[in-house]
Design a protein around this motif. Structure first.
Motif, PDB file in Angstrom:
ATOM      1  N   GLY A 153       0.812  -1.212   0.000  1.00  0.00           N
ATOM      2  CA  GLY A 153       0.000   0.000   0.000  1.00  0.00           C
ATOM      3  C   GLY A 153       0.845   1.261   0.000  1.00  0.00           C
ATOM      4  O   GLY A 153       0.509   2.246  -0.652  1.00  0.00           O
ATOM      5  N   ALA A 154       1.956   1.217   0.726  1.00  0.00           N
ATOM      6  CA  ALA A 154       2.854   2.382   0.769  1.00  0.00           C
ATOM      7  C   ALA A 154       3.395   2.687  -0.627  1.00  0.00           C
ATOM      8  O   ALA A 154       3.423   3.851  -1.043  1.00  0.00           O
ATOM      9  CB  ALA A 154       3.995   2.132   1.757  1.00  0.00           C
ATOM     10  N   PHE A 171       0.537   4.120  -2.910  1.00  0.00           N
ATOM     11  CA  PHE A 171       0.088   5.488  -2.636  1.00  0.00           C
ATOM     12  C   PHE A 171       1.230   6.467  -2.390  1.00  0.00           C
ATOM     13  O   PHE A 171       1.007   7.570  -1.893  1.00  0.00           O
ATOM     14  CB  PHE A 171      -0.882   5.489  -1.447  1.00  0.00           C
ATOM     15  CG  PHE A 171      -2.137   4.713  -1.716  1.00  0.00           C
ATOM     16  CD1 PHE A 171      -3.080   5.180  -2.624  1.00  0.00           C
ATOM     17  CD2 PHE A 171      -2.365   3.501  -1.097  1.00  0.00           C
ATOM     18  CE1 PHE A 171      -4.231   4.455  -2.886  1.00  0.00           C
ATOM     19  CE2 PHE A 171      -3.513   2.771  -1.348  1.00  0.00           C
ATOM     20  CZ  PHE A 171      -4.449   3.252  -2.251  1.00  0.00           C
ATOM     21  N   ASP A 218      -2.797  11.318  -0.466  1.00  0.00           N
ATOM     22  CA  ASP A 218      -2.218   9.968  -0.485  1.00  0.00           C
ATOM     23  C   ASP A 218      -2.353   9.302   0.882  1.00  0.00           C
ATOM     24  O   ASP A 218      -2.610   8.096   0.981  1.00  0.00           O
ATOM     25  CB  ASP A 218      -0.747  10.024  -0.895  1.00  0.00           C
ATOM     26  CG  ASP A 218      -0.552  10.460  -2.339  1.00  0.00           C
ATOM     27  OD1 ASP A 218      -1.467  10.228  -3.158  1.00  0.00           O
ATOM     28  OD2 ASP A 218       0.519  11.027  -2.636  1.00  0.00           O
ATOM     29  N   TYR A 269      -4.139   5.806   1.788  1.00  0.00           N
ATOM     30  CA  TYR A 269      -3.360   4.747   2.436  1.00  0.00           C
ATOM     31  C   TYR A 269      -4.064   4.248   3.695  1.00  0.00           C
ATOM     32  O   TYR A 269      -4.191   3.037   3.911  1.00  0.00           O
ATOM     33  CB  TYR A 269      -1.959   5.261   2.763  1.00  0.00           C
ATOM     34  CG  TYR A 269      -1.035   4.238   3.371  1.00  0.00           C
ATOM     35  CD1 TYR A 269      -0.733   3.056   2.708  1.00  0.00           C
ATOM     36  CD2 TYR A 269      -0.448   4.451   4.610  1.00  0.00           C
ATOM     37  CE1 TYR A 269       0.127   2.116   3.255  1.00  0.00           C
ATOM     38  CE2 TYR A 269       0.421   3.520   5.165  1.00  0.00           C
ATOM     39  CZ  TYR A 269       0.701   2.354   4.484  1.00  0.00           C
ATOM     40  OH  TYR A 269       1.552   1.433   5.036  1.00  0.00           O
TER      41      TYR A 269
END
Length: 108
Positions: A25-26, A29, A53, A57
């Motif tokens: 996910g990091a 985004f 962002d 996240y």
């Protein structure tokens, strides 16, 4: 505007590979983060990125496919420190469990 969030997650995350999930996910985004898990059932994430962002996240972590393993999810704003990339600081549960077994066996 860039912001820093401290994210505290607790639940049945042991077998869910939440480290990989949060790292994916990091990258998705454009979030820079430090992932820390403890010897209990919790994960601490320090995450930094652009405001929009960060919202995406947090939503990804909270409602994504591993959300069924989450029992507690808390977010607090913190001071921006300039995290670069994604770092994983994992406490090795095996070593801790081994020490607990020895203490139990020898009554210390």
């Amino acid at each position: 505007m860039k912001k820093h969030l401290n994210i505290f997650i607790e639940g049945k995350l042991d077998n869910a590979d939440f480290n990989f999930y949060s790292q994916s996910g990091a990258y998705k985004f454009n979030i820079h983060a430090v992932y820390m898990n403890g010897v209990s059932r919790h994960v601490d994430l320090q995450a930094e990125g652009e405001d929009a962002d960060m919202v995406n996240y947090v939503e990804y972590l909270k409602t994504g496919p591993l959300s069924k393993h989450i029992e507690l999810f808390r977010v607090e704003e913190g001071e921006f420190v300039g995290i670069d990339g994604f770092k994983s600081l994992k406490v090795h549960k095996d070593n801790f469990t081994f020490i607990q077994k020895i203490k139990k066996k020898f009554g210390k």
